[in-house]
Design an enzyme around this catalytic site. Structure first.
Site, PDB file in Angstrom:
ATOM      1  N   ASP A 355       0.838  -1.196   0.000  1.00 34.85           N
ATOM      2  CA  ASP A 355       0.000   0.000   0.000  1.00 34.85           C
ATOM      3  C   ASP A 355       0.876   1.250   0.000  1.00 34.85           C
ATOM      4  O   ASP A 355       2.049   1.209   0.336  1.00 34.85           O
ATOM      5  CB  ASP A 355      -0.903   0.024   1.249  1.00 34.85           C
ATOM      6  CG  ASP A 355      -1.941  -1.083   1.205  1.00 34.85           C
ATOM      7  OD1 ASP A 355      -2.212  -1.590   0.096  1.00 34.85           O
ATOM      8  OD2 ASP A 355      -2.452  -1.445   2.277  1.00 34.85           O
ATOM      9  N   TYR A 425       7.122  -9.057   7.593  1.00 31.62           N
ATOM     10  CA  TYR A 425       6.619  -7.711   7.867  1.00 31.62           C
ATOM     11  C   TYR A 425       7.020  -7.267   9.262  1.00 31.62           C
ATOM     12  O   TYR A 425       7.235  -8.098  10.156  1.00 31.62           O
ATOM     13  CB  TYR A 425       5.085  -7.700   7.826  1.00 31.62           C
ATOM     14  CG  TYR A 425       4.483  -8.032   6.485  1.00 31.62           C
ATOM     15  CD1 TYR A 425       4.171  -7.034   5.572  1.00 31.62           C
ATOM     16  CD2 TYR A 425       4.208  -9.359   6.149  1.00 31.62           C
ATOM     17  CE1 TYR A 425       3.601  -7.339   4.350  1.00 31.62           C
ATOM     18  CE2 TYR A 425       3.636  -9.676   4.923  1.00 31.62           C
ATOM     19  CZ  TYR A 425       3.340  -8.661   4.030  1.00 31.62           C
ATOM     20  OH  TYR A 425       2.769  -8.972   2.829  1.00 31.62           O
TER      21      TYR A 425
END
Ligand SMILES: *[C@@H]1O[C@H](CO)[C@@H](O)[C@H](O)[C@H]1NC(C)=O
Ligand SMILES: *[C@@H]1O[C@H](CO)[C@@H](O)[C@H](O)[C@H]1NC(C)=O
Ligand SMILES: [Zn+2]
Length: 539
Positions: A355, A425
């Site tokens: 994103d 992540y």
């Protein structure tokens, strides 16, 4: 019948004589019917009249009684080079003189049939130099090229008609080289390649190579005979095998020459064929139009990008005319790479995406730029280093590693990577409950946690609504100093896992979620997310 070996041009002069005098075929079509192949085609074409004279002299008056077929044709073939009724002038397109200029409707039809916006250039002078000139207009750098030839299907119908005509006369039978035109007559496309491949290579200071990136498209269009091949496919087979492209063009070009068309023509019984086609074919009013277009096949540049700052979208992100994000990865990469290649357009393909508000750290995310019709050669390796350096040092927050030319196969790796590769992540979270040693232990001990994720609300508009099952392979957590609810969460997950949703639960659409495995009441919040690694090597 035995195959007659043909080691010298026009071994069977009687065959040539019949073709030239009675059918008014061009000299190169005679060579085709004699089964010739090779350099002989590239020799300057003897004019039909000269060939006819030479052949008549050899054959004496015995066969001179056969009259030329002149029906529907005013000019005398002796005084003027006419379009060949077999190849429709295709093999005469470099023999000097003027070629007809296509109307804009014909050009539009050719453009439309090619399904590609790059323009086709009409060639109106019959010479190799004129074809070379059209190629040079696009200003490509190249060492080798290959001709991609497209011919009217009617040339194959006409070739079959001549074949039937030759066979009708028993006297001519011994002169026929073999059994079937698709096997024993040299294919028109091959003959054209022999005719202008080498001369064109010399004009362009280049060489021919079937694997060359530079493709020289040569399209011959002959609207006047566009419908001639239609009967082969039956009246009720419209669409199937027809490949007729409907479009704005008012001019129909008909089917292109193909193996399927030649086979259909060869399979049909002569009697039936003769009901549909004039045997032998008559000369056309004018030769086929010639169009040229040079185009480099797609080339690829790949590497890994890193995104060190947030507020950068993947590709240009514009809603209602308003840009979101400061810039995009795609634009930054294209800005440094494309000026070196002088291309028409490019496509940015990466192994997944993050994103706009997510950073891409670690060794970066694999990507490929697919570059259409580059005019320049692929730059040398040093040049890629300086492109990378200029992006790294630009301060926009995008860096690139291992920037280099790659081959087409890497696209498959990238697409597979998007679906299959594991990702790591780092999520900065706030828990509703206190971050205790017990919470950290629980997170660190979690392995192979299976999530059910309904399509998140934020991507609902572009992804199918369904429940995806995804696995978190491992997690670990450390507290955020001075924040009793703050948590730095590291995860290693299956490709396609929605991390933000795992943390905040997306109103219950993701189960279990971070809070639920810790036994907290409320869902957690996500403050920041970074991709640490896309576990994939591709260059
Ligand atoms: C650009 O930055 C990357 C790190 O993102 C580094 O690996 C690479 O060597 C740099 N390239 C150049 C030419 O500075
Ligand atoms: C959890 O794992 C992280 C990373 O391996 C480590 O730094 C931390 O000390 C671990 N915490 C506990 C409570 O085991
Ligand atoms: Zn011809």
């Amino acid at each position: 019948m035995e195959h007659v070996p043909t080691s010298t041009p026009c071994t069977c002069r009687f065959l040539c004589w019949r073709l030239v005098v009675a059918v008014q075929a061009c000299a190169r079509c005679c060579l085709r019917f004699a089964g010739e192949s090779g350099d002989i085609y590239a020799a300057p074409a003897p004019e039909c009249g000269a060939l006819k004279a030479a052949l008549s002299a050899t054959n004496g008056n015995a066969q001179a009684s056969e009259p030329p077929i002149t029906e529907g044709r005013a000019d005398n073939a002796d005084t003027k080079t006419e379009a060949c009724p077999v190849c429709l002038g295709v093999l005469q397109c470099m023999d000097s003189g003027a070629l007809p200029s296509p109307s804009s409707d014909v050009t539009t039809a050719v453009q439309h049939a090619s399904g590609n916006p790059q323009p086709w250039i009409p060639v109106t002078t019959a010479s190799i130099a004129a074809i070379a000139e059209a190629v040079k207009q696009e200003d490509h750098e190249f060492d080798s090229f290959w001709l991609d030839i497209s011919l009217p299907g009617s040339t194959q119908v006409r070739q079959q008609a001549v074949w039937h005509w030759l066979r009708r006369d028993a006297a001519a039978a011994p002169a026929l080289p073999g059994h079937s035109p698709s096997v024993d007559v040299t294919d028109l496309k091959a003959a054209l390649r022999h005719t202008l491949g080498e001369p064109l290579a010399q004009q362009l200071c280049s060489r021919q190579d079937p694997d060359a990136e530079l493709r020289i498209g040569l399209t011959f269009a002959h609207p006047a005979t566009a419908a001639e091949a239609d009967f082969l496919f039956g009246s009720n087979s419209k669409g199937r095998g027809a490949k007729r492209k409907r479009g704005p063009a008012h001019v129909q070009l008909g089917r292109s020459a193909s193996d399927a068309l030649a086979q259909a023509a060869a399979k049909m019984l002569e009697a039936k064929f003769g009901e549909e086609v004039r045997i032998p074919p008559l000369p056309p009013a004018q030769p086929a139009f010639v169009f040229v277009r040079a185009k480099r096949e797609a080339v690829y540049v790949g590497g890994y990008y890193r995104k060190l700052q947030r507020d950068i979208s993947h590709s240009p992100f514009i809603i209602d005319g308003v840009r979101l994000g400061r810039t995009s990865i795609q634009e930054e990469l294209e800005r440094v790479v494309l000026p070196h290649l002088r291309c028409d357009s490019s496509k940015f393909i990466s192994a997944g995406r993050e994103d706009m508000d997510v950073r891409m750290l670690g060794s970066g995310r694999p990507f490929v730029l697919e570059i259409a019709n580059a005019r320049a050669r692929m730059p040398p390796p040093e040049c890629f280093d300086s492109m990378a350096a200029s992006l790294n040092e630009s301060g926009v927050g995008v860096e690139v590693r291992k920037l280099q030319p790659v081959n087409r196969d890497t696209l498959k790796l990238i697409k597979a990577g998007e679906q299959e590769k594991q990702k790591s992540y780092l999520a900065t979270c706030r828990l509703p409950c206190l971050v205790t040693p017990d919470v950290l232990d629980k997170i660190n001990a979690t392995e192979n946690l299976v999530l059910q994720q309904r399509t998140p609300t934020r991507v609902e508009h572009r992804r199918a609504m369904l429940v995806r099952q995804k696995t978190i392979y491992s997690m670990s957590a450390t507290p955020v100093p001075d924040d009793s609810h703050g948590l730095m969460l590291r995860l290693r997950t299956q490709a396609g896992t929605y991390i933000k949703e795992f943390v905040h639960s997306d109103e219950g659409r993701t189960t279990p979620h971070l809070s639920s495995i810790l036994g907290c009441q409320e869902p957690a919040k996500i403050l920041d997310l970074d991709v640490l690694e896309v576990h994939m090597d591709f260059v």
